[in-house]
Scaffold this motif. Structure first.
Motif, PDB file in Angstrom:
ATOM      1  N   ASN A   6       0.843  -1.185   0.000  1.00 53.97           N
ATOM      2  CA  ASN A   6       0.000   0.000   0.000  1.00 53.97           C
ATOM      3  C   ASN A   6       0.879   1.236   0.000  1.00 53.97           C
ATOM      4  N   PRO A   7       0.938   1.959  -1.124  1.00 48.32           N
ATOM      5  CA  PRO A   7       1.838   3.107  -1.207  1.00 48.32           C
ATOM      6  C   PRO A   7       1.508   4.207  -0.214  1.00 48.32           C
ATOM      7  N   LYS A   8       0.264   4.235   0.283  1.00 51.69           N
ATOM      8  CA  LYS A   8      -0.106   5.260   1.263  1.00 51.69           C
ATOM      9  C   LYS A   8       0.602   5.061   2.591  1.00 51.69           C
ATOM     10  N   LEU A   9       1.113   3.846   2.835  1.00 48.68           N
ATOM     11  CA  LEU A   9       1.777   3.563   4.107  1.00 48.68           C
ATOM     12  C   LEU A   9       3.269   3.864   4.061  1.00 48.68           C
ATOM     13  N   SER A  10       3.794   4.223   2.900  1.00 45.55           N
ATOM     14  CA  SER A  10       5.215   4.510   2.748  1.00 45.55           C
ATOM     15  C   SER A  10       5.388   5.864   2.095  1.00 45.55           C
ATOM     16  N   PRO A  11       6.479   6.573   2.428  1.00 47.38           N
ATOM     17  CA  PRO A  11       6.735   7.870   1.784  1.00 47.38           C
ATOM     18  C   PRO A  11       6.878   7.692   0.276  1.00 47.38           C
ATOM     19  N   GLN A  12       6.289   8.618  -0.480  1.00 46.99           N
ATOM     20  CA  GLN A  12       6.377   8.549  -1.925  1.00 46.99           C
ATOM     21  C   GLN A  12       7.744   9.052  -2.389  1.00 46.99           C
ATOM     22  N   ILE A  13       8.205   8.540  -3.524  1.00 43.82           N
ATOM     23  CA  ILE A  13       9.492   8.972  -4.052  1.00 43.82           C
ATOM     24  C   ILE A  13       9.337   9.345  -5.530  1.00 43.82           C
ATOM     25  N   SER A  14      10.228  10.205  -5.982  1.00 45.19           N
ATOM     26  CA  SER A  14      10.195  10.635  -7.374  1.00 45.19           C
ATOM     27  C   SER A  14      10.869   9.589  -8.259  1.00 45.19           C
ATOM     28  N   ILE A  15      10.673   9.723  -9.570  1.00 44.26           N
ATOM     29  CA  ILE A  15      11.343   8.830 -10.514  1.00 44.26           C
ATOM     30  C   ILE A  15      12.856   8.956 -10.368  1.00 44.26           C
ATOM     31  N   ASP A  16      13.340  10.187 -10.216  1.00 46.70           N
ATOM     32  CA  ASP A  16      14.778  10.415 -10.051  1.00 46.70           C
ATOM     33  C   ASP A  16      15.319   9.663  -8.840  1.00 46.70           C
ATOM     34  N   ASP A  17      14.624   9.781  -7.706  1.00 48.23           N
ATOM     35  CA  ASP A  17      15.085   9.106  -6.488  1.00 48.23           C
ATOM     36  C   ASP A  17      15.013   7.591  -6.646  1.00 48.23           C
ATOM     37  N   PHE A  18      13.994   7.131  -7.335  1.00 46.20           N
ATOM     38  CA  PHE A  18      13.871   5.689  -7.579  1.00 46.20           C
ATOM     39  C   PHE A  18      15.070   5.167  -8.361  1.00 46.20           C
ATOM     40  N   LEU A  19      15.447   5.872  -9.424  1.00 45.30           N
ATOM     41  CA  LEU A  19      16.597   5.442 -10.224  1.00 45.30           C
ATOM     42  C   LEU A  19      17.895   5.551  -9.431  1.00 45.30           C
ATOM     43  N   ARG A  20      18.001   6.543  -8.563  1.00 46.35           N
ATOM     44  CA  ARG A  20      19.207   6.672  -7.734  1.00 46.35           C
ATOM     45  C   ARG A  20      19.345   5.505  -6.771  1.00 46.35           C
TER      46      ARG A  20
END
Length: 438
Positions: A6-20
């Motif tokens: 459930n993404p609401k239970l975790s901080p959201q991240i940007s595409i840039d941060d995901f790739l990093r």
């Protein structure tokens, strides 16, 4: 969806941060390395972050487009991860036939998503009914280098450019297992910078090197470069390279950026499987070579479409600047062969120099003699000044630090010929840092 998804239970991240967060290569230590287990761990980490993406760094219309695309491709990514895990499982059971079937299925799944381009990283991308030519690496390769370790200077090598070409097929018994080549199947390995080629061959203290130039194709009528007539390479990119490329493109050409992102994420399971490094020393069996070697075998079977692979370095780079902007090329030796049993196709595409001999100055007694004398005299002078002159304590402490740096340099000059070059590089890096602090 489970609570953990459930993404609401975790901080959201940007595409840039995901790739990093997708840091490649993956390095592991210790004798308990089992690639099937490590691969599953990386898969879980991938999806733990994947479900946290919401595209909120974009305006609403683009955000919806990003999220729709990520939702559409998730099943494909999961299937590709699953296929590679099955390959590892088949290998553990010595079931090479089913491993090959699974790999062929994987390549069929991603055949339209693979980045295939030229040796200098020109990739054609079709987006929105148009086609674009782009490069995803920090710099395009125009010069290529090959290194061959040696014990000493040799007239036979120096006078024969073919000594630094690929191993002749008639001597295929000397072709060893490498990341993108099997024992007995020679490949031509090149790097876009000499330091990287040196690193990839294990930092030899003495070596030969040749510089290669690639023969590009041009349209005889227009004089323009004909990319389709050149050798084609499967290009494996690090997440950092894709992220850096997209920094401005996602604002100037959003659809192109999204097309590249989608294709990269679908092929990421393959890129990941080719990017493991086990730092447990030299062992005969390299689990991390399973998928890269199967990829090279696939290229050999499909050489009418693809002739090689380009890839980022998987070696340790902490002692050397990461700003090289360099990458590697691996080309399997293809038929037909000339009378020297070299690949005619490769010879037609490359020109290369005669081998140049090089010995690392710091380990060559003849080359570093003036430096050793200079350091020895400097140490004598500093030691004498500390013991005989009346300096303030702070100045004496500074002189002792200088003496320590000089003594380290003296040790390197005296003993580096018996020391691993990677340790020498780390020591030089530390000496430089201490010198700058002083």
């Amino acid at each position: 969806m489970s609570q953990s998804e459930n993404p609401k239970l975790s901080p959201q991240i940007s595409i840039d941060d995901f790739l990093r967060k997708l840091t490649l290569p993956i390095r592991y230590f210790g004798g308990e390395f089992v690639i099937a287990e490590k691969y599953k761990e990386e898969e879980r980490a991938f999806f733990d972050n994947y479900i946290r993406l919401n595209g909120s760094e974009f305006p609403k219309s683009k955000q919806q487009k990003v999220m729709a695309a990520l939702s559409d491709i998730r099943h494909s990514i999961e299937q590709n991860f699953k296929l590679i895990s099955e390959i590892f499982s088949y290998h553990e059971s010595a079931d090479l036939k089913d491993a090959q079937i699974a790999f062929d299925t994987l390549m069929e799944n991603i055949k339209n998503d693979l980045f295939i381009g030229t040796i200098d990283d020109t990739i054609r991308i079709d987006s929105g009914g148009k086609h674009f030519y782009s490069s995803f690496r920090f710099s395009q390769g125009n010069r290529f280098f090959r290194v061959r370790p040696t014990e000493s200077y040799s007239d036979m090598i120096s006078d024969n450019a073919d000594e630094l070409f690929h191993i002749p097929i008639s001597k295929r018994q000397h072709a060893s297992n490498e990341r993108f080549s099997l024992a007995g199947f020679p490949s031509l390995y090149l790097s876009t910078m000499l330091p990287l080629a040196w690193q990839e061959t294990g930092y030899p203290a003495k070596y030969y090197y040749s510089e290669y130039q690639y023969e590009h194709s041009y349209n005889k009528t227009t004089g323009e470069r004909d990319f389709d007539e050149e050798m084609q390479f499967i290009s494996l990119y690090s997440p950092n390279e894709i992220n850096f490329w997209g920094t401005s493109v996602k604002y100037s050409n959003f659809d192109l950026w999204l097309e590249v992102l989608v294709r990269y994420l679908k092929t990421y399971p393959l890129v990941l499987a080719c990017s493991f490094v086990n730092l447990n020393g030299s062992t005969p069996y390299k689990q991390e070579y399973i998928i890269p070697q199967m990829l090279m075998q696939w290229i050999l079977r499909n050489s009418d479409k693809v002739q090689g692979v380009t890839y980022f370095s998987c070696l340790e780079t902490s002692a050397i600047t990461d700003g090289w902007c360099a990458y590697n090329i691996a080309l399997p030796v293809l038929k037909p062969y000339d009378n020297k049993m070299h690949s005619i196709k490769l010879k037609e595409r490359f020109n290369w120099s005669k081998p140049v001999y090089y010995s690392i100055p710091i380990i060559d007694k003849e080359l570093n003699e003036p430096d050793r004398k200079l350091i020895d005299n400097f140490i004598i002078e500093i030691t004498g000044a500390i013991s005989t002159l009346n300096f303030p304590d702070k100045l004496k402490d500074c002189l002792r630090e200088i003496l320590n740096v000089a003594s380290c340099m003296q040790s390197l000059f005296n003993y580096s010929s018996n020391t691993d070059m990677r340790l020498v590089l780390h020591m030089l890096s530390l000496i430089q840092s201490n010198y700058q602090n002083i």
